[in-house]
Each structure stands twice: as structure tokens, then as C-alpha cells.
Design a protein around this motif. Sequence first.
Motif, short mmCIF file in Angstrom:
data_model
loop_
_atom_site.label_atom_id
_atom_site.label_comp_id
_atom_site.label_asym_id
_atom_site.label_seq_id
_atom_site.Cartn_x
_atom_site.Cartn_y
_atom_site.Cartn_z
N ASN A 61 -10.74 8.73 -1.05
CA ASN A 61 -11.58 7.75 -0.37
C ASN A 61 -11.05 6.35 -0.69
O ASN A 61 -10.04 6.21 -1.39
CB ASN A 61 -13.06 7.91 -0.77
CG ASN A 61 -13.31 7.67 -2.25
OD1 ASN A 61 -12.60 6.93 -2.91
ND2 ASN A 61 -14.34 8.31 -2.78
N GLU A 62 -11.71 5.32 -0.18
CA GLU A 62 -11.19 3.96 -0.36
C GLU A 62 -11.14 3.53 -1.82
O GLU A 62 -10.24 2.81 -2.22
CB GLU A 62 -11.99 2.97 0.48
CG GLU A 62 -13.43 2.86 0.04
CD GLU A 62 -14.30 2.09 1.00
OE1 GLU A 62 -14.36 0.86 0.89
OE2 GLU A 62 -14.91 2.74 1.86
N GLN A 63 -12.09 3.99 -2.64
CA GLN A 63 -12.08 3.62 -4.06
C GLN A 63 -10.92 4.30 -4.79
O GLN A 63 -10.25 3.67 -5.63
CB GLN A 63 -13.41 4.00 -4.74
CG GLN A 63 -14.59 3.19 -4.27
CD GLN A 63 -15.22 3.75 -2.99
OE1 GLN A 63 -14.94 4.87 -2.57
NE2 GLN A 63 -16.07 2.96 -2.37
N GLN A 64 -10.66 5.55 -4.48
CA GLN A 64 -9.54 6.25 -5.11
C GLN A 64 -8.20 5.64 -4.67
O GLN A 64 -7.28 5.52 -5.47
CB GLN A 64 -9.58 7.74 -4.74
CG GLN A 64 -10.73 8.48 -5.38
CD GLN A 64 -10.94 9.84 -4.75
OE1 GLN A 64 -11.07 9.97 -3.54
NE2 GLN A 64 -10.98 10.87 -5.60
N HIS A 66 -7.75 2.52 -3.82
CA HIS A 66 -7.62 1.24 -4.53
C HIS A 66 -7.14 1.46 -5.97
O HIS A 66 -6.24 0.77 -6.45
CB HIS A 66 -8.96 0.49 -4.51
CG HIS A 66 -8.91 -0.80 -5.24
ND1 HIS A 66 -8.28 -1.91 -4.73
CD2 HIS A 66 -9.39 -1.16 -6.46
CE1 HIS A 66 -8.38 -2.91 -5.59
NE2 HIS A 66 -9.05 -2.47 -6.65
N ALA A 67 -7.73 2.43 -6.66
CA ALA A 67 -7.34 2.72 -8.04
C ALA A 67 -5.89 3.19 -8.13
O ALA A 67 -5.18 2.91 -9.10
CB ALA A 67 -8.27 3.76 -8.63
N SER A 99 -7.79 1.11 1.05
CA SER A 99 -8.66 0.39 0.11
C SER A 99 -9.34 -0.81 0.76
O SER A 99 -10.38 -1.25 0.29
CB SER A 99 -7.86 -0.05 -1.13
OG SER A 99 -6.97 -1.09 -0.82
N PRO A 102 -13.45 -0.16 4.81
CA PRO A 102 -14.67 0.53 4.35
C PRO A 102 -14.88 1.88 5.07
O PRO A 102 -14.72 1.98 6.28
CB PRO A 102 -15.79 -0.44 4.72
CG PRO A 102 -15.12 -1.78 4.77
CD PRO A 102 -13.73 -1.51 5.28
#
Length: 111
Positions: A61-64, A66-67, A99, A102
Motif C-alpha cells: 500500500n502507499e505507506q509500505q 513510502h517506507a 507513496s 492516496p
Amino acid sequence: MGVEIELHAGRPVLNWDRSRPTLIRGSYEHGDALAAVLLGVDVQRQGSLGLVDPYGNTMFNEQQAHASLRDVPGLLQQCSGPAQTAAVLDLEGLLRSCSETPGSYLWFVGD
């Protein structure tokens, strides 16, 4: 063996035909080089990109996504040639796009 990557506007259905409506863009030209780099990832040191299965499907997902951007410099150091470098730079672009979008997902399609 190869890994293709697709950026989707929402969580894609894991069915090639039914996932097309959410597709934003894909990366299909670096599959073998990307798989070779990902197989060399040390999960203990390089985080979530080590969880990508070159033989199966993996979804971020977008958070993963980004990380995972913080792992790109280490991957670039592991590249053994221009093909692998191009694959990692393409991966970086898709991670960044995901990332910044949304509700988006990256679908790693292994071979």
C-alpha cells in the motif's frame, strides 16, 4: 523468472483481466534484472523490499511504498550492471508515485 510491477489507483483484484480498471501504469521491461536484485535483498537490513516474492504476488500500500523508499540507495549499491540499475530506478519511481497517491497499491507480479 521476472518481476513486473503495476501501480493501481485502488486495491486491484488479483485477476489480470478484472484489475485493469484500477491500473495507473506498469513496469514490464525490467523483470529479470529486478528479480535478480530482489533475490539479493537482506530482509534483516533492507526492510520490506526483502518481502517481495519474485516467484509470487506481493502487494504494497502507499505507506509500505513510502517506507521502502529508504531501501533504494542500498539496492543501487548492490546492482551489478546497467540493467539492474535501470530496474531499481524504475522501482524507485513507482514506489514514489505510490507513496504520493492516496489509496494506491503497488502489485509486484512474480514469475
